[in-house]
Design a protein around this motif. Structure first.
Motif, mmCIF file in Angstrom:
data_model
loop_
_atom_site.group_PDB
_atom_site.id
_atom_site.type_symbol
_atom_site.label_atom_id
_atom_site.label_comp_id
_atom_site.label_asym_id
_atom_site.label_seq_id
_atom_site.Cartn_x
_atom_site.Cartn_y
_atom_site.Cartn_z
ATOM 1 N N TRP A 37 0.757 -1.155 0.227
ATOM 2 C CA TRP A 37 0.014 0.052 0.279
ATOM 3 C C TRP A 37 0.931 1.118 0.132
ATOM 4 O O TRP A 37 0.794 2.104 -0.653
ATOM 5 C CB TRP A 37 -0.971 -0.004 1.137
ATOM 6 C CG TRP A 37 -1.890 1.004 1.177
ATOM 7 C CD1 TRP A 37 -3.274 1.025 0.927
ATOM 8 C CD2 TRP A 37 -1.646 2.095 1.860
ATOM 9 N NE1 TRP A 37 -3.829 2.337 1.141
ATOM 10 C CE2 TRP A 37 -2.865 2.885 1.807
ATOM 11 C CE3 TRP A 37 -0.746 3.008 2.460
ATOM 12 C CZ2 TRP A 37 -3.221 4.282 2.346
ATOM 13 C CZ3 TRP A 37 -0.912 4.247 2.810
ATOM 14 C CH2 TRP A 37 -2.058 5.013 2.906
ATOM 15 N N THR A 139 -1.846 1.830 9.091
ATOM 16 C CA THR A 139 -1.658 2.970 8.026
ATOM 17 C C THR A 139 -2.553 2.953 6.816
ATOM 18 O O THR A 139 -3.147 4.129 6.448
ATOM 19 C CB THR A 139 -0.429 2.943 7.585
ATOM 20 O OG1 THR A 139 0.740 3.409 8.704
ATOM 21 C CG2 THR A 139 -0.113 4.081 6.428
ATOM 22 N N PRO A 140 -2.875 1.905 6.192
ATOM 23 C CA PRO A 140 -3.887 2.138 5.259
ATOM 24 C C PRO A 140 -5.451 2.213 5.289
ATOM 25 O O PRO A 140 -6.184 2.741 4.467
ATOM 26 C CB PRO A 140 -3.862 0.608 4.481
ATOM 27 C CG PRO A 140 -2.647 -0.088 5.047
ATOM 28 C CD PRO A 140 -2.320 0.654 6.299
ATOM 29 N N TYR A 141 -5.707 2.083 6.651
ATOM 30 C CA TYR A 141 -7.113 2.701 7.083
ATOM 31 C C TYR A 141 -7.476 4.286 6.880
ATOM 32 O O TYR A 141 -6.611 5.034 7.223
ATOM 33 C CB TYR A 141 -7.406 2.251 8.619
ATOM 34 C CG TYR A 141 -7.629 0.942 8.868
ATOM 35 C CD1 TYR A 141 -9.007 0.372 8.687
ATOM 36 C CD2 TYR A 141 -6.804 0.282 9.575
ATOM 37 C CE1 TYR A 141 -9.250 -0.970 8.999
ATOM 38 C CE2 TYR A 141 -7.042 -1.228 9.946
ATOM 39 C CZ TYR A 141 -8.429 -1.482 9.800
ATOM 40 O OH TYR A 141 -8.719 -2.856 9.989
ATOM 41 N N THR A 142 -8.511 4.488 6.263
ATOM 42 C CA THR A 142 -8.793 5.923 5.862
ATOM 43 C C THR A 142 -9.450 6.659 7.181
ATOM 44 O O THR A 142 -10.314 6.220 7.877
ATOM 45 C CB THR A 142 -10.019 5.811 4.728
ATOM 46 O OG1 THR A 142 -9.450 5.051 3.594
ATOM 47 C CG2 THR A 142 -10.147 7.190 4.284
ATOM 48 N N SER A 145 -13.657 11.813 9.027
ATOM 49 C CA SER A 145 -13.842 13.194 8.923
ATOM 50 C C SER A 145 -13.369 13.787 10.247
ATOM 51 O O SER A 145 -13.892 13.439 11.326
ATOM 52 C CB SER A 145 -15.302 13.528 8.609
ATOM 53 O OG SER A 145 -15.320 14.900 8.630
ATOM 54 N N PRO A 149 -4.190 11.526 8.429
ATOM 55 C CA PRO A 149 -3.487 10.415 8.266
ATOM 56 C C PRO A 149 -1.770 10.891 8.683
ATOM 57 O O PRO A 149 -1.487 12.129 8.416
ATOM 58 C CB PRO A 149 -3.368 9.988 6.790
ATOM 59 C CG PRO A 149 -3.536 11.240 6.100
ATOM 60 C CD PRO A 149 -4.697 11.974 6.976
ATOM 61 N N THR A 181 -9.183 -1.317 4.576
ATOM 62 C CA THR A 181 -9.102 -0.049 4.523
ATOM 63 C C THR A 181 -9.845 0.950 5.275
ATOM 64 O O THR A 181 -9.616 2.144 5.342
ATOM 65 C CB THR A 181 -8.570 0.534 3.237
ATOM 66 O OG1 THR A 181 -9.759 0.246 2.268
ATOM 67 C CG2 THR A 181 -7.458 -0.229 2.456
ATOM 68 N N VAL A 182 -11.017 0.480 5.830
ATOM 69 C CA VAL A 182 -12.387 1.197 6.312
ATOM 70 C C VAL A 182 -12.577 0.539 7.595
ATOM 71 O O VAL A 182 -12.667 -0.503 7.859
ATOM 72 C CB VAL A 182 -13.554 1.199 5.377
ATOM 73 C CG1 VAL A 182 -14.496 2.088 6.232
ATOM 74 C CG2 VAL A 182 -13.110 1.491 3.942
ATOM 75 N N TRP A 183 -12.351 1.403 8.853
ATOM 76 C CA TRP A 183 -12.500 0.916 9.962
ATOM 77 C C TRP A 183 -13.681 0.307 10.260
ATOM 78 O O TRP A 183 -14.895 0.784 9.660
ATOM 79 C CB TRP A 183 -12.514 2.367 11.049
ATOM 80 C CG TRP A 183 -10.956 2.761 11.089
ATOM 81 C CD1 TRP A 183 -10.575 4.025 10.526
ATOM 82 C CD2 TRP A 183 -10.006 2.293 11.811
ATOM 83 N NE1 TRP A 183 -9.262 4.332 11.125
ATOM 84 C CE2 TRP A 183 -8.967 3.155 11.637
ATOM 85 C CE3 TRP A 183 -9.808 1.049 12.517
ATOM 86 C CZ2 TRP A 183 -7.652 2.968 12.228
ATOM 87 C CZ3 TRP A 183 -8.502 0.741 12.968
ATOM 88 C CH2 TRP A 183 -7.415 1.737 12.682
#
Length: 336
Positions: A37, A139-142, A145, A149, A181-183
């Protein structure tokens, strides 16, 4: 008195080594994905030899200390990030080549949990700014709002403005999705100020994981009292988070930090959201208040700065302004 590493940009080299726990089995698939990634994001990633996950640490202490020193002193490596934390990074502190590190230009070291054990003395002893943020596995998690990062925090001097995300999340198990990549959303939460409804304060950030840092108090590697005196003009904002110890243990640890002078020059204290267990007769919040409320400092609870994701990256040494007033829950960092 404080040194900030050169801003990180795509094309720069990032070193990956495990100063504490290594990688194996399903976890290896996650870390391989995270390395790819970063490469897809444009970074040149080099992976060290100290990565074995078959034991409590990735390699003998001397080997881990030598590899970390080498990466931090290598001018071609602009940032070092571990796969995650672990248990006993403290065993390499007196094996690091502090003379070589003193002579080197600062390099970004990024991580949290057991990495706090190394982040803090790099800042207090050398004056290097260090980045308490996602480990490589996260780290790859977005970021949701409001949060940034760590790659963006390391990419410029700021001001880096972050707000209360309102999100309480969790990780996807590696067996479920090694490429997440999404919590995983599990609830909501918000910052709160003890003893009042509002706060506006500025100071130099310093802190990390309570369970690892409490072992540094009273040693040359955890002299926050002296660091505070050096930066008394700006004052400190001390941030702390509990990983997993029950409340009475956290209470004792916080009293120990207080007695070691960690809050002598503090203007405020930030406490991370935690899933650590309560004691049968003491909650985690009561543990903090028992140890720290007598200081008379504002305490902000439930920030996204620890073992309950998502993560709000903080730079040890950054000049931060924290505002909690009405709907404004904000933390701004400037890297100078």
């Amino acid at each position: 008195m404080l040194s900030f590493a050169t801003s990180l940009s795509p094309g720069d080299r990032i070193g990956v080594t495990a100063p504490s726990a290594g990688v194996e089995a399903a976890a290896a698939r996650r870390i391989n994905f995270c390395v790819d990634w970063l490469r897809d994001a444009g970074y040149d990633v080099v992976v060290g030899d100290c990565m074995d996950g078959s034991g409590i640490t990735s390699a003998p202490a001397r080997a881990r200390a030598e590899e970390l020193t080498q990466m931090l002193c290598d001018p071609s490596i602009r940032c070092v990030v571990p796969p995650w934390g672990g248990e006993t990074a403290i065993d390499l502190l007196d094996l690091l080549d502090w003379d070589a590190l003193t002579a080197a230009d600062p390099t970004w070291l990024v991580g949290y949990s057991d990495l706090s054990t190394i982040l803090l003395p790099l800042t207090t002893r050398l004056g290097w700014a260090t980045l308490h943020g996602d480990n490589l596995a996260d780290t790859p998690y977005t970021p949701p709002s409001g949060l940034l990062p760590w790659l963006q925090i390391a990419s410029g001097t700021g001001p880096h403005r972050q707000q209360d995300s309102g999100l309480v999340a969790d990780w996807w198990r590696f067996e479920e999705d090694p490429q997440a990549t999404v919590w995983k959303r599990v609830g909501t939460g918000t910052w709160s100020v003890h003893g009042g409804e509002s706060l506006h304060v500025t100071g130099r950030l310093i802190g990390g994981c309570i369970e690892t840092l409490c072992n540094l108090a009273g040693t040359p590697y955890g002299d926050v009292a002296t660091f505070g005196r050096k930066h008394s003009k700006d004052g400190l904002i001390v941030y702390l988070e509990a990983a997993g110890d029950e409340a009475a243990t956290i209470c004792r640890n916080l009293h120990g930090l207080r007695l070691a002078g960690w809050f002598d020059h503090a203007r405020a204290i930030l406490i991370g959201r935690t899933s650590a267990p309560d004691n049968p007769v003491m909650t985690q919040r009561e543990a903090v208040l028992d140890a720290l409320a007598p200081l008379g400092l504002p305490i902000v609870f439930d920030l996204e700065i620890g073992h309950v994701p998502p993560h709000l990256p903080l730079v040890n040494g950054a000049l931060a302004t924290v505002t909690v007033e009405g709907d404004c829950h904000e933390l701004v960092q400037e890297l100078w």
